[in-house]
Enzyme design. Sequence first.
Site, PDB file in Angstrom:
ATOM      1  CE  LYS A  68      35.642  98.230  70.758  1.00 53.91           C
ATOM      2  NZ  LYS A  68      35.734  98.848  69.617  1.00 53.91           N
TER       3      LYS A  68
ATOM      4  CG  ASP B 117      33.411  97.196  64.294  1.00 58.09           C
ATOM      5  OD1 ASP B 117      32.879  97.413  65.289  1.00 58.09           O
ATOM      6  OD2 ASP B 117      34.570  97.599  64.025  1.00 58.09           O
TER       7      ASP B 117
ATOM      8  CD  GLN C 223      38.238 101.437  68.540  1.00 57.01           C
ATOM      9  OE1 GLN C 223      37.697 100.379  68.572  1.00 57.01           O
ATOM     10  NE2 GLN C 223      37.375 102.365  68.957  1.00 57.01           N
TER      11      GLN C 223
END
Length: 304
Positions: free
Chosen positions: A52, A119, A96
């Site tokens: 990422k 997200d 995460q």
Amino acid sequence: MPVVLDGTAIAAQIQQEVALSVAALAARGVRPGLAVILVGHVPASEIYVRSKVKTCEELGIHSELITPPESITTEEMLALVDSLNQRDQIDGILIQLPLPAHVDTKRLLDAVLPEKDVDGFHPVNAGRLQSGRPSLAPCTPAGVIEILQRSAIPISGAHAVVVGRSDIVGKPAAALLLNHNATVTLCHSKTRDLATLTRQADILVAAIGRPGFITPEMVRHGATLIDVGINRVTTRADFDRFFAGDAKREEAFTRRGSVIVGDIHPHAFAVSRAYTPVPGGVGKLTIAMLMANTVQAARLRRGL
Ligand code: GUN
């Protein structure tokens, strides 16, 4: 012969478009910024997060990687998220998952400002998605839609059957498909007579986290198969069940002691019209859509 839906190529195309958007924002003095929080040392998470951050660099997006120790408390994490919420340079905040068991994951996801929730996990964004309003959508399901649209596979009017009801993939995938006018059936581990339902699918999305769970008998001839699963095969018996006779994978299995299989049994692909391979399918889209969401968040926050 079924068409292979090339996630690598589609992700590269989206990333090119994102790079153009980043350049357009730069001309207006704006540089999108993403903060990624990675707690402790989960090997798979470390690989994803590295990828990422690297993609941010390639596309001209500012990124910050924050790596608190495994021992961090929920309160300390909340303070960290709060500081990122307040910083203008940060447009997107990604925590995460999974987090250590002692950390309250839902409380943390709820603490991210919805406009920085790249997200799409915040209940406000989940609600906006359910009610058909513009929202930051979860990256993997958003990637599924991109694959279908960019491969000219009709969604409107199709019967889409989603297997798996996670908050991260199954539920938002069902909502997105419905918003694109599919007729949606959402199945899960308690669904009775699952094969009868999956056999009705024009588009079958497998997101259950069980290796090769969808077998050829569960698939209608000519269906489009979208495989969200990433499972590691480590035993010879499983290898033979999925890949007997596949020389390339045999070589990889011998060399590395494992290979990856999706949630769809590889033999099922043969009866499909089109399918996403594993690896090289849906997985590639998750990062591309994260980049797209970060740029969108940067625009929306500034009213652009
Ligand atoms: N862990 C596995 N997939 C994801 C994802 O899409 N987002 C976050 N934050 N964590 C994950």
